[in-house]
Each structure stands twice: as C-alpha cells, then as structure tokens.
Write an enzyme that holds these catalytic residues in place. Structure first.
Site, PDB file in Angstrom:
ATOM      1  N   HIS A   5     -24.396  40.551  15.950  1.00 25.57           N
ATOM      2  CA  HIS A   5     -23.880  40.585  17.139  1.00 25.57           C
ATOM      3  C   HIS A   5     -23.000  42.677  17.120  1.00 25.57           C
ATOM      4  CE1 HIS A   5     -23.012  39.157  21.143  1.00 25.57           C
ATOM      5  NE2 HIS A   5     -22.070  39.745  21.011  1.00 25.57           N
ATOM      6  N   ASP A  20     -19.909  33.877  23.456  1.00 26.76           N
ATOM      7  CA  ASP A  20     -19.176  35.262  23.022  1.00 26.76           C
ATOM      8  C   ASP A  20     -18.137  34.492  23.175  1.00 26.76           C
ATOM      9  OD1 ASP A  20     -18.385  37.723  21.507  1.00 26.76           O
ATOM     10  OD2 ASP A  20     -20.001  38.501  23.317  1.00 26.76           O
ATOM     11  N   MET A  23     -19.620  34.590  28.661  1.00 24.57           N
ATOM     12  CA  MET A  23     -18.324  34.470  28.027  1.00 24.57           C
ATOM     13  C   MET A  23     -17.426  34.260  28.138  1.00 24.57           C
ATOM     14  SD  MET A  23     -19.657  38.253  26.999  1.00 24.57           S
ATOM     15  CE  MET A  23     -17.581  38.140  26.130  1.00 24.57           C
ATOM     16  N   SER A  35     -19.916  38.735  14.777  1.00 27.13           N
ATOM     17  CA  SER A  35     -20.167  39.800  15.353  1.00 27.13           C
ATOM     18  C   SER A  35     -19.322  40.589  14.424  1.00 27.13           C
ATOM     19  CB  SER A  35     -18.726  40.057  17.087  1.00 27.13           C
ATOM     20  OG  SER A  35     -18.390  41.207  17.675  1.00 27.13           O
ATOM     21  N   MET A  88     -18.945  49.503  23.371  1.00 28.86           N
ATOM     22  CA  MET A  88     -18.251  49.138  24.531  1.00 28.86           C
ATOM     23  C   MET A  88     -17.964  50.592  25.461  1.00 28.86           C
ATOM     24  SD  MET A  88     -15.319  46.449  23.506  1.00 28.86           S
ATOM     25  CE  MET A  88     -16.140  45.160  22.330  1.00 28.86           C
ATOM     26  N   MET A 123     -21.444  46.634  26.735  1.00 29.95           N
ATOM     27  CA  MET A 123     -20.753  46.561  27.679  1.00 29.95           C
ATOM     28  C   MET A 123     -20.350  47.643  28.335  1.00 29.95           C
ATOM     29  SD  MET A 123     -18.032  43.814  25.338  1.00 29.95           S
ATOM     30  CE  MET A 123     -19.306  44.394  24.163  1.00 29.95           C
TER      31      MET A 123
HETATM   32  C1  DX5 Z   1     -15.712  40.540  22.904  1.00 27.64           C
HETATM   33  C2  DX5 Z   1     -17.227  40.986  22.450  1.00 27.64           C
HETATM   34  C3  DX5 Z   1     -17.105  39.979  21.273  1.00 27.64           C
HETATM   35  C4  DX5 Z   1     -16.267  39.561  20.147  1.00 27.64           C
HETATM   36  C5  DX5 Z   1     -15.937  38.661  19.460  1.00 27.64           C
HETATM   37  O1  DX5 Z   1     -16.069  41.462  23.891  1.00 27.64           O
HETATM   38  O2  DX5 Z   1     -18.404  40.333  23.343  1.00 27.64           O
HETATM   39  O3  DX5 Z   1     -18.781  39.909  20.463  1.00 27.64           O
HETATM   40  O4  DX5 Z   1     -16.373  40.518  19.273  1.00 27.64           O
HETATM   41  O5  DX5 Z   1     -14.848  38.423  19.074  1.00 27.64           O
HETATM   42  P1  DX5 Z   1     -14.258  37.410  18.681  1.00 27.64           P
HETATM   43  O6  DX5 Z   1     -15.382  36.096  17.871  1.00 27.64           O
HETATM   44  O7  DX5 Z   1     -12.737  37.970  17.511  1.00 27.64           O
HETATM   45  O8  DX5 Z   1     -13.673  36.092  20.056  1.00 27.64           O
HETATM   46 ZN    ZN Z   2     -20.222  40.431  22.689  1.00 28.19          ZN
END
Ligand code: DX5
Ligand code: ZN
Length: 216
Positions: free
Chosen positions: A31, A174, A135, A6, A35, A66
């Site tokens: 990824h 994730d 999630m 990500s 947001m 998101m």
């Molecule tokens: C959170 C995101 C994730 C995030 C994961 O809302 O969807 O993809 O970037 O980051 P880490 O691995 O740091 O939790």
């Molecule tokens: Zn994500």
C-alpha cells in the site's frame, strides 16, 4: 482476506529491504500513500519512489491517491508500476470518468470514502469499481486512532455487495488498524486490511505473520 502493509510508516532509509521483508512474510499488496499537501495536510512521496519500489517486489502495488483531481496523473502512476489505484470521491469532480479511466489503463479501480462521507456516493458506481475503501481515520497521517463508527460503514458496504451479488468487490479498510481491533474490522466485512504503524516497527516479519494469523 488480503493484507496491504502501508509503507508510510516504513524506515525510508531502508525502504527496499523493508518491502522485501513484508513481501516475503506474506503481504498480498503493498500500500503506497501518495499525498499532495492540498487534499490532505501532508506531503509524502511520488512517482520516482513508486518506480523504485516496483523494482523490489512483484506484489500488486495498491496506490492510494490522496491528491486533488487524480485524473491528471493516472497515466504516470500506471507507467510507474501501479496495479490498483484508489482515488478519493471528495477529490474528484468527475468520479465516474476517473474510475473508468483507471480501468481503461488496465488497473483496478478503488474509491475511498473519508469518515464523514456517506456510502451513498457509491450507489451508481458499484459496477465500475474493484475496491471500496473505507477510511477509518481522516487521511493524511499514519499512526492515528481507528474511528469506531466506521465499523457500521463497513457493514453497510458489505451488505450492499452481498445484496447485489458483487462477489469480486474488495472492501478495504485503511487507518488505525492494530492487532487489537483487526477482528472487529474483519467481522464487519472487510477483506483487505491496510496497516502501517502497526506493522513497521520492531520485528516487521513477525508483525506481518501475526496480522495474517488474526485475519482469519
Ligand atoms: C492515512 C493513510 C494510511 C496510513 C495507515 O492517510 O491512508 O494508509 O498509512 O497508517 P496506520 O495503519 O498507521 O493508521
Ligand atoms: Zn492509505
């Protein structure tokens, strides 16, 4: 097994270089967390950034939306270069229509479940999705702590996929995945691992290689 780093935790002043590093180190997907400041309490980046990323990698772009009512923007994300689009069930009034539209646009369709959302929302759409995304943190930020109860949710989805013979269903997890908990996540049945903060620090190439090693 697939690894989907990500870029939310990447150094944005050096984004192209960092994506090339994870690409060459063996990442399967890239990824991208989009947001809107509405569905989640944070704003990340949008279409122009995806277009720029599309130019520096041939790996599938795994776009995690998101945003509220993502159906409004599917064509734009397709045009920007997305290969996989994941939407949140909590953000879609018409989830089935949304995932059908994603597939009509010739992209893979994913549905993400917030930590409090039941697996049951997938009951009638298993045949219409390519990815179920668990999630394991509340969406909105990188660097949060993995919620252990989500291992049970991964197991449930894995069992349903097994029972239904859904051999191609990807179970993506994730949030909060590190070298310390990746084994448990894989054991529970995940086959796509997203990791942001655990990859984009210090020696990124070495981090990717270590993740890949621990995935098997
Ligand atoms: C959170 C995101 C994730 C995030 C994961 O809302 O969807 O993809 O970037 O980051 P880490 O691995 O740091 O939790
Ligand atoms: Zn994500």
């Amino acid at each position: 097994m697939k690894l989907s780093p990500s870029v939310l935790s990447a150094d944005f002043t050096n984004l192209g270089e960092q994506i090339k590093i994870v690409d060459e180190a063996g990442a399967d997907y890239i990824h991208l967390d989009i947001m809107d400041g509405q569905f989640v309490p944070n704003i990340s980046f949008g279409i122009p950034v995806i277009e720029a990323i599309r130019k520096v990698t041939d790996k599938p772009l795994d776009v995690h939306l998101m945003i509220e009512e993502p159906i409004r923007y599917l064509q734009e994300f397709k045009d920007a270069g997305a290969d996989i689009i994941t939407v949140h069930t909590e953000a879609c009034t018409h989830l089935h229509r949304t995932i059908c539209r994603i597939r009509e646009l010739d992209m893979k369709a994913g549905v993400a479940l917030n930590p409090a959302t039941s697996v049951n929302v997938l009951n009638y759409i298993f045949d219409d999705i390519d990815l179920a995304v668990v999630m394991s943190v509340n969406p909105g930020f990188g660097g949060q702590t993995f919620i252990p109860g989500m291992l049970d949710k991964i197991k449930r989805i894995h069992k349903i996929a097994d029972d239904k013979g859904l051999k191609n269903l990807e179970i993506e997890v994730d949030g909060g995945i590190t070298l310390n908990n990746i084994a448990a996540v894989v054991d529970a049945g995940a086959n796509v691992i997203v990791a942001g903060s655990a990859i984009f620090h210090d020696d990124i190439k070495a981090n990717v290689k270590e993740f890949i090693k621990r995935m098997y």
